[in-house]
Design an enzyme around this catalytic site. Structure first.
Site, short mmCIF file in Angstrom:
data_model
loop_
_atom_site.label_atom_id
_atom_site.label_comp_id
_atom_site.label_asym_id
_atom_site.label_seq_id
_atom_site.Cartn_x
_atom_site.Cartn_y
_atom_site.Cartn_z
N LYS A 118 0.54 -8.68 0.79
CA LYS A 118 0.04 -7.91 -0.34
C LYS A 118 0.70 -6.53 -0.36
O LYS A 118 0.81 -5.88 0.68
CB LYS A 118 -1.48 -7.77 -0.25
CG LYS A 118 -2.14 -7.13 -1.47
CD LYS A 118 -3.66 -7.14 -1.34
CE LYS A 118 -4.33 -6.52 -2.57
NZ LYS A 118 -5.81 -6.52 -2.46
N SER A 135 -8.41 -8.26 -6.26
CA SER A 135 -7.14 -7.67 -6.62
C SER A 135 -5.94 -8.39 -6.00
O SER A 135 -4.80 -8.15 -6.38
CB SER A 135 -7.11 -6.20 -6.16
OG SER A 135 -7.25 -6.13 -4.73
N SER A 144 -11.84 -8.91 -2.79
CA SER A 144 -10.48 -9.15 -3.27
C SER A 144 -9.65 -10.12 -2.44
O SER A 144 -8.52 -10.42 -2.80
CB SER A 144 -9.73 -7.81 -3.38
OG SER A 144 -10.29 -7.02 -4.40
#
Length: 497
Positions: free
Chosen positions: A80, A155, A179
């Site tokens: 990420k 997210s 998330s």
């Protein structure tokens, strides 16, 4: 090498260690897959092909020397884009950090490299991890591999989508209000939020410091456990890091057994706002656990109903403080610096251009909640609610070993459907937020497809702080139970890209 991309991380590592395939061949197979499908999915913001192949070659060289390889050596991973990675663009999905190449690795990034994990690149995300759909990225939305017109959650939608589309067997996400778990639920994958402080936050670009937690994303419970073990542990560079042994998550994942375990069903996570297909699959999961020998107990956590409003005061308040560092003076974007404008004008122009609408919304909300005359009424009250929620968990874990619930109230919704309705978007995290406020451990894993739309549904398992191994014990048992029912992993039923 096309079948290589469908191997689990454990199978991949074993094949590399046994010499059945080289790490370079595995890395190249995944890079080829990225090139073939990521234009449709947009899981990646940056693909580091040269770095990945160099890391894979180092693993092959180590094997040739006779060095002992770690349990994930040579396994590709999608990272990420919120963890600093030396020399590799780290943008947090924001124009504010476009082109920034950090001079150092996050502790988590370093531990991945030390374990021989091959980092393929950085994944798309809601800007500064603020969102539930990966639509708030400054670089465009990510599509759900099950239906690319729908969101993959957020997210960390890019990380989940990379796994679900077989672009990587492993990924890293962060979980501030759900998330990691929420994207896992919407994509039919496994995602784990470790106990707060169980994985170092050093080098994790902060959104909400008391809530943010990095964790593993995978296609199987065992793969998630192997990745969890690789990244967890005390870090003196992180003042919130827990100085205690990491729970034996890998052993728990290999020996899942729920016989005699007390499993609490959270009464508050059902009813209005929940999709019927989600509730049906959750009911099936409860019945499966009962068949596997668990004792099912209904548990009431009355203060969970206040978790979302408390979260949306605490998280924006911390964000307004953390994001103050993006001032156009030290690093990142700078707009309007023509020699005539003041520092305040340049800062204002930079923030206007660099931050997206959701980030601005949360900064304004947080700044208001912390302002003189409102601190006690809003932020202070929210922290009191946080204490009540923590006490609800303590009371519940006095009666049961783990709690379960749906991970999300609905399946993946169409891209754009909730873009103009922040409250509807925030409700996607209804079931996941309490665990972040309390700091305990939680997992999402697939429990079937909703009847209405044929899209994945997630089962959430919640364990006490530093009892992360319970997640893997229950998750492994549930996964094995479903595998015997379905005959193949859920992702095998996803439409081909």
């Amino acid at each position: 090498m096309t079948e290589t991309i469908r191997w689990t991380a454990a199978e991949t590592a074993s094949a590399i260690a046994d010499g059945k395939v080289t790490a370079v061949e595995v890395a190249q197979a995944h890079l080829d897959r990225i090139e073939a499908v990521d234009a449709k999915v947009h899981a990646f913001l940056h693909v580091d092909a040269d770095g990945a192949l160099a890391a894979a070659k180092a693993v092959d060289d180590a094997r040739a020397r006779g060095d002992e390889l770690g349990p994930l050596a040579g396994v590709p991973l999608a990272l990420k884009d919120v963890f600093t990675t030396k020399g590799v663009p780290t943008t947090c999905g924001s124009k504010m950090l476009e082109g920034w190449r950090p001079p150092y690795d996050a502790t988590l990034t370093r531990r991945l490299k030390d374990a021989g994990v091959v980092i393929l690149g950085k994944t798309n995300m809601d800007e500064f991890a603020m969102g539930s759909s990966t639509e708030n990225s400054a670089y465009g939305p990510t599509g759900n591999p099950w239906d690319t017109t729908r969101v993959p959650g957020g997210s960390g939608g890019g990380s989940a989508a990379a796994i679900a589309s077989f672009q990587a067997p492993l990924a890293i996400g962060t979980d501030t209000g759900g998330s990691i778990r929420q994207p896992a639920a919407l994509t039919g994958t496994v995602g784990v939020k470790p106990t707060y402080g169980g994985v170092s936050r050093y080098g994790l670009v902060a959104f909400s410091s008391s809530l943010d937690q990095g964790g593993p994303c995978a296609r199987t419970v065992l793969d998630a456990a192997l990745l969890h073990e690789a990244i967890a542990g005390h870090d003196p560079l992180d003042s919130t890091s827990i100085d205690a042994p990491v729970p034996n998550v890998v052993e728990a994942a290999r020996n899942g057994d729920v016989r005699g375990l007390r499993v609490g069903v959270v009464k508050e996570f059902a009813g209005e706002g929940y999709q019927p297909g989600v509730l049906a699959r959750f009911a099936d999961a409860v019945e499966l656990l009962r068949e596997l020998g668990a004792e099912i107990v209904e548990i009431s956590c009355p203060n969970f109903g206040y978790a979302m409003p408390a979260y949306y005061l605490i998280a924006p308040s911390e964000a307004s403080s953390n994001l103050a560092r993006f001032d156009a003076m030290r690093y990142g974007l700078r707009v309007g610096d023509d020699g005539d404008r003041s520092a305040e004008e340049v800062m204002s122009l930079t923030r206007e251009a660099g931050f997206g609408a959701e980030v601005k919304r949360r900064i304004m909300l947080g700044t208001y909640a912390l302002s003189s005359g409102y601190y006690d009424a809003y932020y202070g009250q929210a922290q009191k609610v946080r204490t009540l929620i923590t006490r609800d968990f303590e009371a519940a874990f006095g009666q049961v070993d783990v709690l379960i619930s749906p991970t999300t109230p609905t399946t993946a919704f169409p891209i754009g459907e909730r873009a103009d309705d922040p409250m509807a978007m925030y409700l996607a995290d209804l079931c996941t937020i309490p665990s972040n406020l309390a700091g305990n451990a939680a997992m999402s894993l697939p429990c079937g497809l909703a009847d209405e739309d044929g899209l994945p549904v997630g089962l959430q398992i919640i364990a006490p702080a530093m009892a992360d191994d319970r997640l893997y014990r229950v998750g492994a048992a549930v996964e094995a139970g479903y595998l015997s029912r379905w005959g193949a992993p859920l992702l095998d039923r996803a439409p081909a890209l």
